[in-house]
Scaffold this motif. Sequence first.
Motif, mmCIF file in Angstrom:
data_model
loop_
_atom_site.group_PDB
_atom_site.id
_atom_site.type_symbol
_atom_site.label_atom_id
_atom_site.label_comp_id
_atom_site.label_asym_id
_atom_site.label_seq_id
_atom_site.Cartn_x
_atom_site.Cartn_y
_atom_site.Cartn_z
ATOM 1 N N ASP A 177 -28.634 24.837 -1.765
ATOM 2 C CA ASP A 177 -27.893 26.007 -2.229
ATOM 3 C C ASP A 177 -26.422 25.757 -1.942
ATOM 4 O OD1 ASP A 177 -26.671 28.502 -2.602
ATOM 5 O OD2 ASP A 177 -28.526 29.566 -2.078
ATOM 6 N N GLU A 178 -25.619 25.606 -2.992
ATOM 7 C CA GLU A 178 -24.233 25.183 -2.829
ATOM 8 C C GLU A 178 -23.340 26.257 -2.231
ATOM 9 O OE1 GLU A 178 -22.729 23.269 -6.338
ATOM 10 O OE2 GLU A 178 -24.494 21.964 -6.514
ATOM 11 N N ALA A 179 -23.849 27.475 -2.080
ATOM 12 C CA ALA A 179 -23.066 28.534 -1.430
ATOM 13 C C ALA A 179 -22.990 28.335 0.078
ATOM 14 C CB ALA A 179 -23.658 29.902 -1.740
ATOM 15 N N PHE A 180 -23.948 27.593 0.646
ATOM 16 C CA PHE A 180 -24.011 27.435 2.101
ATOM 17 C C PHE A 180 -23.116 26.282 2.537
ATOM 18 C CE2 PHE A 180 -27.554 30.205 1.605
ATOM 19 C CZ PHE A 180 -27.696 30.851 2.827
ATOM 20 N N LEU A 181 -21.899 26.641 2.944
ATOM 21 C CA LEU A 181 -20.969 25.613 3.392
ATOM 22 C C LEU A 181 -21.366 25.047 4.750
ATOM 23 C CD1 LEU A 181 -17.570 27.198 2.323
ATOM 24 C CD2 LEU A 181 -19.226 25.875 0.979
ATOM 25 N N ARG A 182 -22.134 25.792 5.519
ATOM 26 C CA ARG A 182 -22.768 25.336 6.750
ATOM 27 C C ARG A 182 -24.231 25.762 6.683
ATOM 28 N NH1 ARG A 182 -18.124 23.999 7.018
ATOM 29 N NH2 ARG A 182 -16.762 23.788 8.838
ATOM 30 N N ALA A 183 -25.044 25.192 7.540
ATOM 31 C CA ALA A 183 -26.474 25.544 7.649
ATOM 32 C C ALA A 183 -27.251 25.252 6.371
ATOM 33 C CB ALA A 183 -26.643 27.025 8.033
ATOM 34 N N GLN A 184 -26.702 24.386 5.511
ATOM 35 C CA GLN A 184 -27.412 24.109 4.257
ATOM 36 C C GLN A 184 -28.726 23.357 4.476
ATOM 37 O OE1 GLN A 184 -24.578 20.966 5.184
ATOM 38 N NE2 GLN A 184 -23.959 22.941 4.390
ATOM 39 N N ASP A 185 -28.795 22.531 5.526
ATOM 40 C CA ASP A 185 -30.042 21.821 5.818
ATOM 41 C C ASP A 185 -31.120 22.797 6.281
ATOM 42 O OD1 ASP A 185 -29.179 19.027 5.417
ATOM 43 O OD2 ASP A 185 -27.852 19.430 7.092
ATOM 44 N N TRP A 186 -30.751 23.683 7.227
ATOM 45 C CA TRP A 186 -31.710 24.665 7.731
ATOM 46 C C TRP A 186 -32.209 25.529 6.583
ATOM 47 C CZ3 TRP A 186 -34.172 29.030 8.462
ATOM 48 C CH2 TRP A 186 -34.873 29.248 9.661
ATOM 49 N N GLU A 187 -31.290 25.959 5.728
ATOM 50 C CA GLU A 187 -31.657 26.872 4.650
ATOM 51 C C GLU A 187 -32.599 26.203 3.655
ATOM 52 O OE1 GLU A 187 -31.598 29.157 1.008
ATOM 53 O OE2 GLU A 187 -30.831 27.108 1.240
ATOM 54 N N MET A 188 -32.332 24.947 3.266
ATOM 55 C CA MET A 188 -33.222 24.295 2.313
ATOM 56 C C MET A 188 -34.560 23.959 2.957
ATOM 57 S SD MET A 188 -32.676 21.137 -0.368
ATOM 58 C CE MET A 188 -33.069 19.737 0.670
ATOM 59 N N ASN A 189 -34.548 23.551 4.221
ATOM 60 C CA ASN A 189 -35.818 23.296 4.903
ATOM 61 C C ASN A 189 -36.657 24.569 4.990
ATOM 62 O OD1 ASN A 189 -35.829 20.488 5.511
ATOM 63 N ND2 ASN A 189 -34.291 20.829 7.087
ATOM 64 N N HIS A 190 -36.003 25.716 5.149
ATOM 65 C CA HIS A 190 -36.736 26.986 5.150
ATOM 66 C C HIS A 190 -37.425 27.195 3.807
ATOM 67 C CE1 HIS A 190 -37.742 31.173 5.857
ATOM 68 N NE2 HIS A 190 -37.174 31.466 4.698
ATOM 69 N N ARG A 191 -36.733 26.917 2.714
ATOM 70 C CA ARG A 191 -37.349 27.093 1.387
ATOM 71 C C ARG A 191 -38.480 26.087 1.161
ATOM 72 N NH1 ARG A 191 -33.734 25.867 -2.396
ATOM 73 N NH2 ARG A 191 -31.925 25.502 -1.067
ATOM 74 N N ILE A 192 -38.309 24.871 1.678
ATOM 75 C CA ILE A 192 -39.397 23.891 1.564
ATOM 76 C C ILE A 192 -40.642 24.393 2.287
ATOM 77 C CG2 ILE A 192 -40.138 21.598 2.353
ATOM 78 C CD1 ILE A 192 -37.324 20.591 1.685
ATOM 79 N N ARG A 193 -40.443 24.921 3.510
ATOM 80 C CA ARG A 193 -41.585 25.433 4.275
ATOM 81 C C ARG A 193 -42.171 26.684 3.626
ATOM 82 N NH1 ARG A 193 -40.290 27.472 8.687
ATOM 83 N NH2 ARG A 193 -38.017 27.316 8.658
ATOM 84 N N SER A 194 -41.312 27.515 3.039
ATOM 85 C CA SER A 194 -41.788 28.752 2.405
ATOM 86 C C SER A 194 -42.614 28.480 1.156
ATOM 87 C CB SER A 194 -40.590 29.644 2.041
ATOM 88 O OG SER A 194 -39.891 30.042 3.196
ATOM 89 N N THR A 195 -42.427 27.312 0.559
ATOM 90 C CA THR A 195 -43.201 26.954 -0.627
ATOM 91 C C THR A 195 -44.372 26.030 -0.285
ATOM 92 O OG1 THR A 195 -41.603 25.166 -1.070
ATOM 93 C CG2 THR A 195 -41.277 27.261 -2.219
ATOM 94 N N GLY A 196 -44.778 26.033 0.977
ATOM 95 C CA GLY A 196 -45.969 25.295 1.377
ATOM 96 C C GLY A 196 -45.733 23.902 1.908
#
Length: 333
Positions: A177-196
């Motif tokens: 998500d290009e809006a996340f100038l920080r914490a972009q790794d945590w945020e994408m990993n959260h979506r990966i986990r949320s999708t199984g």
Amino acid sequence: MTWPPVSVVMPVLNEERHLAAAVRHVLAQEYPGDLEVVLAVGPSADRTREVADALAAEDPRVKVVDNPTGRTPAGLNAAIGASSHGIVARIDGHAMMPSDYLRVAVETLDETGADNVGGIMAAEGETDWEKAVAAAMTSKVGVGNAKFHTGGEGGPADTVYLGVFRRSAIDRVRGYDEAFLRAQDWEMNHRIRSTGGVVWFQPRMRVSYRPRPNAKALARQYFHYGRWRRVVARQHKGTINLRYLAPPAAVLGVVAGLAAGFALPVAWLVPGAYAAAVLAASVPLGRGMTLKGRLCVPVALATMHMAWGTGFLTSPPGLGADSRTARLSRADA
């Protein structure tokens, strides 16, 4: 096993000093499969672009793409879009990977079935200050129980440092998500986990990290960490826990105690207790350091706590309002 080809993606900005060494480190990996390196180059103030172009000219495994905004998540998406292979490794422009890093990562992906594997952000300093920050950054009193900072047994994790991904997982969540100038790794990993999917911590994967060179730079870094972690908490409900609430609670306690102490002196016990706890925790962390290094440890700990907590507490409600999650929430409403 059959070793799949790997694309290493690297967003770079003002990395003239370190870029050539970082790329050659990747190309020298003891990995039996094919490799490519995709550099997403931002508008640098130094000769980063010239160095990147020279690396691409001397080795066909190196590609260069533009990252006009210079922002890390945009650069990662641009590099991933230009890459060719089914395994994607995210590396920083000044990271020095151990020679078996990619081999261990691919073995772990194969053994665990995970979508992303990563290891330890191994903070290492050269100066007394950097060594003190490194000690703070690898301790639970400094950063909580995050395994990618403090180490521990391998297994499923919320997030990991950098990461080696299956492209199918990145495609499934539509990248960073290009809006996340920080914490972009945590945020994408959260979506990966949320999708199984599964994110896996592998302690054998260690990447050296150089801490910020002074207290001002460290405070700025942790202030922004706190600000953006609040954005993640707002947009992804249920992702906050006591570890993240401890620094803002410490800030509130110290500030309230200092202010109330003028009317009620007993209130000064609160900031006094915090200072005593930091000093006590610093003693074992400073073992083996010079006197100057030992004196820097409590300063580093307090800087990290106070800056992160202040960033979290002052994070503007509109920060991250242009993120994918925020747009979807508005559309649903």
